[in-house]
Design a protein around this motif. Sequence first.
Motif, PDB file in Angstrom:
ATOM      1  N   MET A   1       0.838  -1.200   0.000  1.00  0.00           N
ATOM      2  CA  MET A   1       0.000   0.000   0.000  1.00  0.00           C
ATOM      3  C   MET A   1       0.870   1.245   0.000  1.00  0.00           C
ATOM      4  SD  MET A   1      -3.210  -0.705   2.479  1.00  0.00           S
ATOM      5  CE  MET A   1      -4.336  -2.040   2.188  1.00  0.00           C
ATOM      6  N   ASP A   2       1.515   1.494  -1.109  1.00  0.00           N
ATOM      7  CA  ASP A   2       2.431   2.624  -1.183  1.00  0.00           C
ATOM      8  C   ASP A   2       1.718   3.954  -0.969  1.00  0.00           C
ATOM      9  OD1 ASP A   2       4.453   0.865  -1.613  1.00  0.00           O
ATOM     10  OD2 ASP A   2       4.437   1.067  -3.792  1.00  0.00           O
ATOM     11  N   TRP A   3       0.445   4.034  -1.382  1.00  0.00           N
ATOM     12  CA  TRP A   3      -0.289   5.292  -1.233  1.00  0.00           C
ATOM     13  C   TRP A   3      -0.686   5.562   0.214  1.00  0.00           C
ATOM     14  CZ3 TRP A   3      -5.156   5.489   0.868  1.00  0.00           C
ATOM     15  CH2 TRP A   3      -5.830   4.274   1.020  1.00  0.00           C
ATOM     16  N   PHE A   4      -0.740   4.509   1.034  1.00  0.00           N
ATOM     17  CA  PHE A   4      -1.268   4.636   2.394  1.00  0.00           C
ATOM     18  C   PHE A   4      -0.178   4.830   3.444  1.00  0.00           C
ATOM     19  CE2 PHE A   4      -2.776   2.663   6.394  1.00  0.00           C
ATOM     20  CZ  PHE A   4      -3.839   3.521   6.656  1.00  0.00           C
ATOM     21  N   THR A   5       0.957   4.181   3.273  1.00  0.00           N
ATOM     22  CA  THR A   5       2.002   4.223   4.294  1.00  0.00           C
ATOM     23  C   THR A   5       3.242   4.947   3.790  1.00  0.00           C
ATOM     24  OG1 THR A   5       2.840   2.049   3.589  1.00  0.00           O
ATOM     25  CG2 THR A   5       1.198   2.092   5.372  1.00  0.00           C
ATOM     26  N   ALA A   6       4.034   5.427   4.745  1.00  0.00           N
ATOM     27  CA  ALA A   6       5.269   6.158   4.429  1.00  0.00           C
ATOM     28  C   ALA A   6       6.364   5.696   5.385  1.00  0.00           C
ATOM     29  CB  ALA A   6       5.036   7.653   4.547  1.00  0.00           C
ATOM     30  N   PRO A   7       6.999   4.553   5.098  1.00  0.00           N
ATOM     31  CA  PRO A   7       8.005   4.007   6.027  1.00  0.00           C
ATOM     32  C   PRO A   7       9.188   4.936   6.256  1.00  0.00           C
ATOM     33  CG  PRO A   7       8.004   2.820   3.918  1.00  0.00           C
ATOM     34  CD  PRO A   7       6.795   3.684   3.927  1.00  0.00           C
ATOM     35  N   GLU A   8       9.451   5.880   5.343  1.00  0.00           N
ATOM     36  CA  GLU A   8      10.585   6.795   5.516  1.00  0.00           C
ATOM     37  C   GLU A   8      10.369   7.772   6.680  1.00  0.00           C
ATOM     38  OE1 GLU A   8       8.007   8.618   2.181  1.00  0.00           O
ATOM     39  OE2 GLU A   8       8.527   6.639   2.987  1.00  0.00           O
ATOM     40  N   TYR A   9       9.137   7.818   7.199  1.00  0.00           N
ATOM     41  CA  TYR A   9       8.853   8.693   8.347  1.00  0.00           C
ATOM     42  C   TYR A   9       8.761   7.914   9.658  1.00  0.00           C
ATOM     43  CZ  TYR A   9       7.807  12.267   4.880  1.00  0.00           C
ATOM     44  OH  TYR A   9       7.896  13.168   3.847  1.00  0.00           O
ATOM     45  N   TRP A  10       9.232   6.692   9.658  1.00  0.00           N
ATOM     46  CA  TRP A  10       9.188   5.865  10.878  1.00  0.00           C
ATOM     47  C   TRP A  10       9.948   6.529  12.016  1.00  0.00           C
ATOM     48  CZ3 TRP A  10      13.324   3.561  13.455  1.00  0.00           C
ATOM     49  CH2 TRP A  10      12.982   2.664  14.467  1.00  0.00           C
ATOM     50  N   GLN A  11      11.121   7.102  11.729  1.00  0.00           N
ATOM     51  CA  GLN A  11      11.912   7.733  12.793  1.00  0.00           C
ATOM     52  C   GLN A  11      11.212   8.957  13.373  1.00  0.00           C
ATOM     53  OE1 GLN A  11      14.731   8.090   9.760  1.00  0.00           O
ATOM     54  NE2 GLN A  11      16.292   6.799  10.734  1.00  0.00           N
ATOM     55  N   GLY A  12      10.576   9.748  12.495  1.00  0.00           N
ATOM     56  CA  GLY A  12       9.838  10.902  12.981  1.00  0.00           C
ATOM     57  C   GLY A  12       8.689  10.489  13.881  1.00  0.00           C
ATOM     58  N   ARG A  13       8.009   9.412  13.501  1.00  0.00           N
ATOM     59  CA  ARG A  13       6.932   8.914  14.361  1.00  0.00           C
ATOM     60  C   ARG A  13       7.472   8.470  15.709  1.00  0.00           C
ATOM     61  NH1 ARG A  13       3.772   3.578  12.632  1.00  0.00           N
ATOM     62  NH2 ARG A  13       5.855   2.719  13.046  1.00  0.00           N
ATOM     63  N   LEU A  14       8.592   7.810  15.707  1.00  0.00           N
ATOM     64  CA  LEU A  14       9.197   7.341  16.951  1.00  0.00           C
ATOM     65  C   LEU A  14       9.486   8.519  17.893  1.00  0.00           C
ATOM     66  CD1 LEU A  14      10.610   5.024  18.593  1.00  0.00           C
ATOM     67  CD2 LEU A  14      12.714   5.668  17.394  1.00  0.00           C
ATOM     68  N   ILE A  15      10.133   9.555  17.362  1.00  0.00           N
ATOM     69  CA  ILE A  15      10.466  10.724  18.185  1.00  0.00           C
ATOM     70  C   ILE A  15       9.188  11.387  18.694  1.00  0.00           C
ATOM     71  CG2 ILE A  15      11.506  13.017  18.153  1.00  0.00           C
ATOM     72  CD1 ILE A  15      13.477  11.950  16.057  1.00  0.00           C
ATOM     73  N   PHE A 138      -3.672   7.123  15.806  1.00  0.00           N
ATOM     74  CA  PHE A 138      -3.789   6.623  14.435  1.00  0.00           C
ATOM     75  C   PHE A 138      -2.453   6.610  13.689  1.00  0.00           C
ATOM     76  CE2 PHE A 138      -7.754   8.384  15.893  1.00  0.00           C
ATOM     77  CZ  PHE A 138      -8.647   7.352  15.643  1.00  0.00           C
ATOM     78  N   LEU A 139      -1.372   6.923  14.394  1.00  0.00           N
ATOM     79  CA  LEU A 139      -0.051   6.796  13.766  1.00  0.00           C
ATOM     80  C   LEU A 139       0.479   5.372  13.837  1.00  0.00           C
ATOM     81  CD1 LEU A 139       1.944  10.025  14.708  1.00  0.00           C
ATOM     82  CD2 LEU A 139       1.442   9.158  12.420  1.00  0.00           C
ATOM     83  N   GLY A 140      -0.184   4.528  14.617  1.00  0.00           N
ATOM     84  CA  GLY A 140       0.231   3.134  14.689  1.00  0.00           C
ATOM     85  C   GLY A 140       1.458   2.927  15.545  1.00  0.00           C
ATOM     86  N   ASN A 141       2.074   1.750  15.382  1.00  0.00           N
ATOM     87  CA  ASN A 141       3.303   1.428  16.111  1.00  0.00           C
ATOM     88  C   ASN A 141       4.247   0.681  15.182  1.00  0.00           C
ATOM     89  OD1 ASN A 141       2.131  -1.101  15.906  1.00  0.00           O
ATOM     90  ND2 ASN A 141       2.209  -1.558  18.098  1.00  0.00           N
ATOM     91  N   ASP A 142       5.205  -0.018  15.739  1.00  0.00           N
ATOM     92  CA  ASP A 142       6.243  -0.654  14.928  1.00  0.00           C
ATOM     93  C   ASP A 142       5.724  -1.776  14.031  1.00  0.00           C
ATOM     94  OD1 ASP A 142       8.274   0.970  15.616  1.00  0.00           O
ATOM     95  OD2 ASP A 142       9.350  -0.464  16.884  1.00  0.00           O
ATOM     96  N   GLY A 284      -6.969  -4.242   7.261  1.00  0.00           N
ATOM     97  CA  GLY A 284      -8.046  -3.451   6.693  1.00  0.00           C
ATOM     98  C   GLY A 284      -8.772  -2.591   7.714  1.00  0.00           C
ATOM     99  N   TRP A 285      -8.948  -3.119   8.937  1.00  0.00           N
ATOM    100  CA  TRP A 285      -9.649  -2.330   9.962  1.00  0.00           C
ATOM    101  C   TRP A 285      -8.867  -1.070  10.323  1.00  0.00           C
ATOM    102  CZ3 TRP A 285      -7.131  -1.249  14.427  1.00  0.00           C
ATOM    103  CH2 TRP A 285      -6.094  -2.103  14.826  1.00  0.00           C
ATOM    104  N   PHE A 286      -7.511  -1.163  10.263  1.00  0.00           N
ATOM    105  CA  PHE A 286      -6.697   0.005  10.569  1.00  0.00           C
ATOM    106  C   PHE A 286      -6.836   1.050   9.466  1.00  0.00           C
ATOM    107  CE2 PHE A 286      -2.419   2.133  10.514  1.00  0.00           C
ATOM    108  CZ  PHE A 286      -2.570   2.811  11.710  1.00  0.00           C
ATOM    109  N   LEU A 287      -6.871   0.576   8.219  1.00  0.00           N
ATOM    110  CA  LEU A 287      -7.093   1.488   7.099  1.00  0.00           C
ATOM    111  C   LEU A 287      -8.417   2.232   7.271  1.00  0.00           C
ATOM    112  CD1 LEU A 287      -6.563   2.624   4.243  1.00  0.00           C
ATOM    113  CD2 LEU A 287      -7.546   0.513   3.318  1.00  0.00           C
ATOM    114  N   GLY A 288      -9.458   1.506   7.656  1.00  0.00           N
ATOM    115  CA  GLY A 288     -10.755   2.135   7.867  1.00  0.00           C
ATOM    116  C   GLY A 288     -10.734   3.144   8.998  1.00  0.00           C
TER     117      GLY A 288
END
Length: 476
Positions: A1-15, A138-142, A284-288
């Motif tokens: 799901m390239d349109w939905f997630t952005a793994p390159e921002y994982w570090q920013g989410r962590l901080i 809604f930012l999720g976790n690891d 899918g439930w997380f996407l919703g």
Amino acid sequence: MDWFTAPEYWQGRLIFQRGLAVIYGLAFLAAALQFRALLGERGMLPIPRYLARTPLRRSPSLFHLRYSDRFYAGIAWSGVVLAVAVALGIADLVPLWAAMALWALLWALYLSIVNVGQVWYSFGWESLLLEAGFLAIFLGNDTVAPPLLVLFAARWLVLRVELGAGLIKMRGDRCWRDLTCLYYHHETQPMPGPLSWFFHHLPRPLHRVEVAANHLAQLIVPFGLFAPQPVASVAAAIIIVTQLWLVLSGNFAWLNWVTLLLATTAISAYPVLPHAPPVADPPGWFLGAVLAFVATVVVLSVRPVRNLLSAQQAMNASFDPLHLVNTYGAFGSITRVRQEIVLEGTDATHLTPDTVWREYEFKGKPGALRSHPRQWAPYHLRLDWLMWFAALSPSYARAWMLPLVRRLLDNDPDTLRLLRHCPFPDTPPHYLRARLYEYRFSTPTELRRERIWWRRTLIGEFLPPLSHERLNRRPE
């Protein structure tokens, strides 16, 4: 799901998430340590009295189920423990649904406190902390990469914080437009910090540069958060630097810290941090859930946007009782002269011109001339902040000033814990009065020769001498 997630921002989410959890911990700690005198059953503005006149729909809170000081303390200290656990990484060690539940619980517990906090919790950073905490759900976790739409919601929040503050300044005090507000602000801000004296004595041309840079950072740079990389990262870095400048120059609770943490989510790479671990596609439930959250933000943003565009822009307002999408702004006007209320007591039973009065010292607000301002932010001293507003106008203190006086006349232990120094440690005073002073920072020469950080001039009486006998003749 390239349109939905952005793994390159994982570090920013962590901080962001770890840092936000620390702020939540400090907010709950302040609530636990200060509530009995401010809001408790015997406090200045008792929560039970507020609940009796306020329906649930106006202030959703667990305390509508029941209230006791013990229950409040349990919620506050539970919030501290939960926030510390999230800051240490527990949300990244549990399933996605459990991580979301942890953030939702943090948000709900603090919402319960804010919605019964009355004037003590009337500051914009309370709504900002709640809005950021709800977003963190809604930012999720690891287990999943950061959802791109939620990252944009974080940038939208930063834009509203910065643009709201910038517009309220440009529409407000003329000194923001002629670049002279910082001739006064470092000296007259609600609670100066340890470096505020030094900021105040910077050359005036540099103060004008500060104001111009502030306008740039608040009115122009935030739009760069929505540009492609690396422009978004540069814009975020500028916002972070300007927020750190504000941290150094004063005590603004966690306003600056939450803003800069939100900005970290717009930076796409942190070379000093590990890269994102491999993750599966989100369920899918997380996407919703994310799509529902973003749709809610869009709908609830209508009134904040109208407010931003209005010539009668409101500063720091919540348009829903859950504080989900709010409007922000600060210092639309600047006071040119600092006024401070000084509380004094005496154990004399008969007042004469020779009566000796002794001063109470607060933890954060200016008092003794040799007392160097301390760093308290991101911790928040609620009584100290309200004392600054009371000095501007007695109307700010109408509900709680006489209750404060009553408690000081009793040497109430919970109230005394809010102060740095009580001049009557053994027996309470017989009379208490309040005087209004004009405070100014000392000059470099005065600091060097007399070791004083402040000069003050008596303006007049704020409260006449009061005793229990006199207070009993007037309503609280």
